[in-house]
Motif scaffolding. Structure first.
Motif, PDB file in Angstrom:
ATOM      1  N   ALA A 194    -121.008 -24.307  38.825  1.00 46.41           N
ATOM      2  CA  ALA A 194    -120.730 -23.153  37.960  1.00 46.41           C
ATOM      3  C   ALA A 194    -121.690 -23.113  36.770  1.00 46.41           C
ATOM      4  CB  ALA A 194    -119.292 -23.230  37.449  1.00 46.41           C
ATOM      5  N   VAL A 195    -121.825 -21.945  36.178  1.00 44.67           N
ATOM      6  CA  VAL A 195    -122.606 -21.792  34.952  1.00 44.67           C
ATOM      7  C   VAL A 195    -121.694 -21.705  33.736  1.00 44.67           C
ATOM      8  CG1 VAL A 195    -124.602 -20.749  36.075  1.00 44.67           C
ATOM      9  CG2 VAL A 195    -122.768 -19.284  35.185  1.00 44.67           C
ATOM     10  N   GLY A 196    -120.391 -21.639  33.998  1.00 40.36           N
ATOM     11  CA  GLY A 196    -119.427 -21.590  32.916  1.00 40.36           C
ATOM     12  C   GLY A 196    -118.036 -21.910  33.416  1.00 40.36           C
ATOM     13  N   VAL A 197    -117.186 -22.289  32.490  1.00 45.08           N
ATOM     14  CA  VAL A 197    -115.798 -22.627  32.789  1.00 45.08           C
ATOM     15  C   VAL A 197    -114.943 -22.035  31.678  1.00 45.08           C
ATOM     16  CG1 VAL A 197    -114.137 -24.526  32.962  1.00 45.08           C
ATOM     17  CG2 VAL A 197    -116.425 -24.805  33.902  1.00 45.08           C
ATOM     18  N   CYS A 198    -113.776 -21.539  32.032  1.00 41.58           N
ATOM     19  CA  CYS A 198    -112.832 -21.085  31.023  1.00 41.58           C
ATOM     20  C   CYS A 198    -111.534 -21.858  31.209  1.00 41.58           C
ATOM     21  CB  CYS A 198    -112.583 -19.593  31.152  1.00 41.58           C
ATOM     22  SG  CYS A 198    -111.572 -18.958  29.795  1.00 41.58           S
ATOM     23  N   ARG A 199    -111.061 -22.466  30.145  1.00 40.63           N
ATOM     24  CA  ARG A 199    -109.809 -23.228  30.187  1.00 40.63           C
ATOM     25  C   ARG A 199    -109.066 -22.988  28.879  1.00 40.63           C
ATOM     26  NH1 ARG A 199    -105.912 -25.838  33.166  1.00 40.63           N
ATOM     27  NH2 ARG A 199    -104.856 -27.204  31.718  1.00 40.63           N
ATOM     28  N   ASP A 200    -107.840 -22.541  28.969  1.00 35.67           N
ATOM     29  CA  ASP A 200    -106.990 -22.314  27.793  1.00 35.67           C
ATOM     30  C   ASP A 200    -107.664 -21.420  26.747  1.00 35.67           C
ATOM     31  OD1 ASP A 200    -105.077 -23.967  28.962  1.00 35.67           O
ATOM     32  OD2 ASP A 200    -105.870 -25.755  27.989  1.00 35.67           O
ATOM     33  N   GLY A 201    -108.390 -20.395  27.198  1.00 37.29           N
ATOM     34  CA  GLY A 201    -109.045 -19.475  26.274  1.00 37.29           C
ATOM     35  C   GLY A 201    -110.332 -19.996  25.677  1.00 37.29           C
ATOM     36  N   VAL A 202    -110.782 -21.156  26.119  1.00 38.84           N
ATOM     37  CA  VAL A 202    -112.031 -21.755  25.635  1.00 38.84           C
ATOM     38  C   VAL A 202    -113.060 -21.615  26.749  1.00 38.84           C
ATOM     39  CG1 VAL A 202    -113.155 -23.856  24.804  1.00 38.84           C
ATOM     40  CG2 VAL A 202    -110.748 -23.416  24.240  1.00 38.84           C
ATOM     41  N   GLY A 203    -114.166 -20.937  26.459  1.00 46.51           N
ATOM     42  CA  GLY A 203    -115.234 -20.787  27.432  1.00 46.51           C
ATOM     43  C   GLY A 203    -116.320 -21.821  27.194  1.00 46.51           C
ATOM     44  N   LEU A 204    -116.696 -22.522  28.255  1.00 47.26           N
ATOM     45  CA  LEU A 204    -117.760 -23.524  28.181  1.00 47.26           C
ATOM     46  C   LEU A 204    -118.967 -22.972  28.927  1.00 47.26           C
ATOM     47  CD1 LEU A 204    -115.731 -26.713  29.217  1.00 47.26           C
ATOM     48  CD2 LEU A 204    -115.848 -25.596  26.996  1.00 47.26           C
ATOM     49  N   VAL A 205    -120.117 -22.953  28.280  1.00 49.24           N
ATOM     50  CA  VAL A 205    -121.351 -22.511  28.912  1.00 49.24           C
ATOM     51  C   VAL A 205    -122.097 -23.766  29.355  1.00 49.24           C
ATOM     52  CG1 VAL A 205    -123.504 -21.244  28.610  1.00 49.24           C
ATOM     53  CG2 VAL A 205    -121.414 -20.448  27.479  1.00 49.24           C
ATOM     54  N   LEU A 206    -122.445 -23.808  30.651  1.00 49.13           N
ATOM     55  CA  LEU A 206    -123.067 -24.994  31.245  1.00 49.13           C
ATOM     56  C   LEU A 206    -124.523 -24.727  31.587  1.00 49.13           C
ATOM     57  CD1 LEU A 206    -120.187 -25.732  33.779  1.00 49.13           C
ATOM     58  CD2 LEU A 206    -120.486 -26.713  31.499  1.00 49.13           C
ATOM     59  N   LYS A 207    -125.332 -25.756  31.394  1.00 50.39           N
ATOM     60  CA  LYS A 207    -126.745 -25.657  31.776  1.00 50.39           C
ATOM     61  C   LYS A 207    -127.253 -27.068  32.031  1.00 50.39           C
ATOM     62  CE  LYS A 207    -131.097 -23.624  30.407  1.00 50.39           C
ATOM     63  NZ  LYS A 207    -131.805 -22.841  29.394  1.00 50.39           N
ATOM     64  N   GLY A 208    -127.773 -27.307  33.219  1.00 48.65           N
ATOM     65  CA  GLY A 208    -128.357 -28.608  33.546  1.00 48.65           C
ATOM     66  C   GLY A 208    -127.400 -29.779  33.376  1.00 48.65           C
ATOM     67  N   GLY A 209    -126.149 -29.604  33.768  1.00 50.81           N
ATOM     68  CA  GLY A 209    -125.184 -30.697  33.676  1.00 50.81           C
ATOM     69  C   GLY A 209    -124.630 -30.932  32.280  1.00 50.81           C
ATOM     70  N   ARG A 210    -124.897 -29.988  31.368  1.00 48.70           N
ATOM     71  CA  ARG A 210    -124.442 -30.138  29.979  1.00 48.70           C
ATOM     72  C   ARG A 210    -123.590 -28.950  29.565  1.00 48.70           C
ATOM     73  NH1 ARG A 210    -129.425 -29.894  26.576  1.00 48.70           N
ATOM     74  NH2 ARG A 210    -129.916 -28.326  28.112  1.00 48.70           N
ATOM     75  N   VAL A 211    -122.662 -29.206  28.637  1.00 49.70           N
ATOM     76  CA  VAL A 211    -121.961 -28.124  27.950  1.00 49.70           C
ATOM     77  C   VAL A 211    -122.854 -27.792  26.761  1.00 49.70           C
ATOM     78  CG1 VAL A 211    -119.878 -27.408  26.726  1.00 49.70           C
ATOM     79  CG2 VAL A 211    -119.701 -29.034  28.631  1.00 49.70           C
ATOM     80  N   VAL A 212    -123.450 -26.594  26.779  1.00 55.33           N
ATOM     81  CA  VAL A 212    -124.431 -26.260  25.740  1.00 55.33           C
ATOM     82  C   VAL A 212    -123.849 -25.434  24.605  1.00 55.33           C
ATOM     83  CG1 VAL A 212    -126.449 -26.507  27.230  1.00 55.33           C
ATOM     84  CG2 VAL A 212    -125.315 -24.288  27.050  1.00 55.33           C
ATOM     85  N   THR A 213    -122.768 -24.728  24.859  1.00 55.31           N
ATOM     86  CA  THR A 213    -122.091 -24.009  23.789  1.00 55.31           C
ATOM     87  C   THR A 213    -120.669 -23.692  24.214  1.00 55.31           C
ATOM     88  OG1 THR A 213    -122.366 -22.278  22.098  1.00 55.31           O
ATOM     89  CG2 THR A 213    -122.736 -21.619  24.387  1.00 55.31           C
ATOM     90  N   VAL A 214    -119.894 -23.224  23.265  1.00 55.14           N
ATOM     91  CA  VAL A 214    -118.487 -22.904  23.482  1.00 55.14           C
ATOM     92  C   VAL A 214    -118.244 -21.509  22.933  1.00 55.14           C
ATOM     93  CG1 VAL A 214    -116.126 -23.527  22.821  1.00 55.14           C
ATOM     94  CG2 VAL A 214    -117.792 -25.320  23.324  1.00 55.14           C
ATOM     95  N   VAL A 215    -117.506 -20.705  23.672  1.00 55.11           N
ATOM     96  CA  VAL A 215    -117.133 -19.368  23.216  1.00 55.11           C
ATOM     97  C   VAL A 215    -115.617 -19.222  23.331  1.00 55.11           C
ATOM     98  CG1 VAL A 215    -119.337 -18.294  23.806  1.00 55.11           C
ATOM     99  CG2 VAL A 215    -117.526 -18.356  25.500  1.00 55.11           C
ATOM    100  N   SER A 216    -115.086 -18.252  22.614  1.00 55.78           N
ATOM    101  CA  SER A 216    -113.658 -17.973  22.715  1.00 55.78           C
ATOM    102  C   SER A 216    -113.470 -16.488  22.941  1.00 55.78           C
ATOM    103  CB  SER A 216    -112.933 -18.397  21.435  1.00 55.78           C
ATOM    104  OG  SER A 216    -113.247 -17.519  20.379  1.00 55.78           O
ATOM    105  N   ARG A 217    -112.292 -16.123  23.348  1.00 60.69           N
ATOM    106  CA  ARG A 217    -112.014 -14.697  23.528  1.00 60.69           C
ATOM    107  C   ARG A 217    -112.228 -13.946  22.230  1.00 60.69           C
ATOM    108  NH1 ARG A 217    -106.880 -13.977  27.495  1.00 60.69           N
ATOM    109  NH2 ARG A 217    -107.987 -14.673  29.341  1.00 60.69           N
ATOM    110  N   ARG A 218    -111.836 -14.557  21.125  1.00 62.23           N
ATOM    111  CA  ARG A 218    -111.996 -13.911  19.827  1.00 62.23           C
ATOM    112  C   ARG A 218    -113.463 -13.615  19.546  1.00 62.23           C
ATOM    113  NH1 ARG A 218    -110.211 -17.471  15.286  1.00 62.23           N
ATOM    114  NH2 ARG A 218    -112.364 -17.502  14.645  1.00 62.23           N
ATOM    115  N   SER A 219    -114.351 -14.587  19.789  1.00 71.39           N
ATOM    116  CA  SER A 219    -115.774 -14.368  19.517  1.00 71.39           C
ATOM    117  C   SER A 219    -116.357 -13.358  20.504  1.00 71.39           C
ATOM    118  CB  SER A 219    -116.550 -15.682  19.555  1.00 71.39           C
ATOM    119  OG  SER A 219    -116.508 -16.270  20.827  1.00 71.39           O
ATOM    120  N   GLU A 220    -115.843 -13.312  21.751  1.00 75.50           N
ATOM    121  CA  GLU A 220    -116.304 -12.328  22.711  1.00 75.50           C
ATOM    122  C   GLU A 220    -115.964 -10.919  22.242  1.00 75.50           C
ATOM    123  OE1 GLU A 220    -117.962 -12.084  25.742  1.00 75.50           O
ATOM    124  OE2 GLU A 220    -118.640 -14.056  25.123  1.00 75.50           O
ATOM    125  N   ARG A 221    -114.761 -10.737  21.716  1.00 78.51           N
ATOM    126  CA  ARG A 221    -114.354  -9.416  21.226  1.00 78.51           C
ATOM    127  C   ARG A 221    -115.237  -8.981  20.070  1.00 78.51           C
ATOM    128  NH1 ARG A 221    -108.535 -11.074  20.879  1.00 78.51           N
ATOM    129  NH2 ARG A 221    -107.983 -11.245  23.046  1.00 78.51           N
TER     130      ARG A 221
END
Length: 120
Positions: A89-116
């Motif tokens: 995957a290129v991202g995962v969402c768990r409990d409203g926390v979005g994890l952005v993945l790249k090259g086997g790393r979590v490179v940033t975190v997003v939330s529904r609030r920041s998406e809005r």
């Protein structure tokens, strides 16, 4: 004469978080960047004002000084990021926390609030 080189064996992965009902990670853990930890503080814990103007390392130090359990946050991100890494995957969402993945790393975190906020 060739020299022997010791190769470290992969360590035992951390155990799943207590909230995990089914471990689908297969023992894979993602590496978690300092930037992802900082964004967790900004976007999930709501520490934007406290961390404003700080570099990522300074921000993580400030989070730790404020009592945020950085090790536990890192393990949580590594576990759920690892599930995504294992399944390509290129991202995962768990409990409203979005994890952005790249090259086997979590490179940033997003939330529904920041998406809005970005869409507005």
């Amino acid at each position: 004469m060739p020299q022997a080189v010791a190769v470290a064996q992969p360590g035992t992965p951390s155990s799943p978080p207590p909230c995990c009902e089914h471990d689908r990670s297969g023992g894979v853990r993602a590496r978690v960047t300092i930037h992802a930890l900082r964004r967790y503080g900004d976007r999930i814990l709501g520490m934007e004002e406290v961390l404003d103007g700080l570099e990522d390392v300074e921000a993580v130090d400030a989070m730790q000084a404020a009592g945020v359990p950085i090790g536990a946050v890192r393990r949580w991100l590594a576990f759920y990021g690892g599930v995504g890494v294992r399944h390509g995957a290129v991202g995962v969402c768990r409990d409203g926390v979005g994890l952005v993945l790249k090259g086997g790393r979590v490179v940033t975190v997003v939330s529904r609030r920041s998406e809005r906020r970005r869409r507005a």
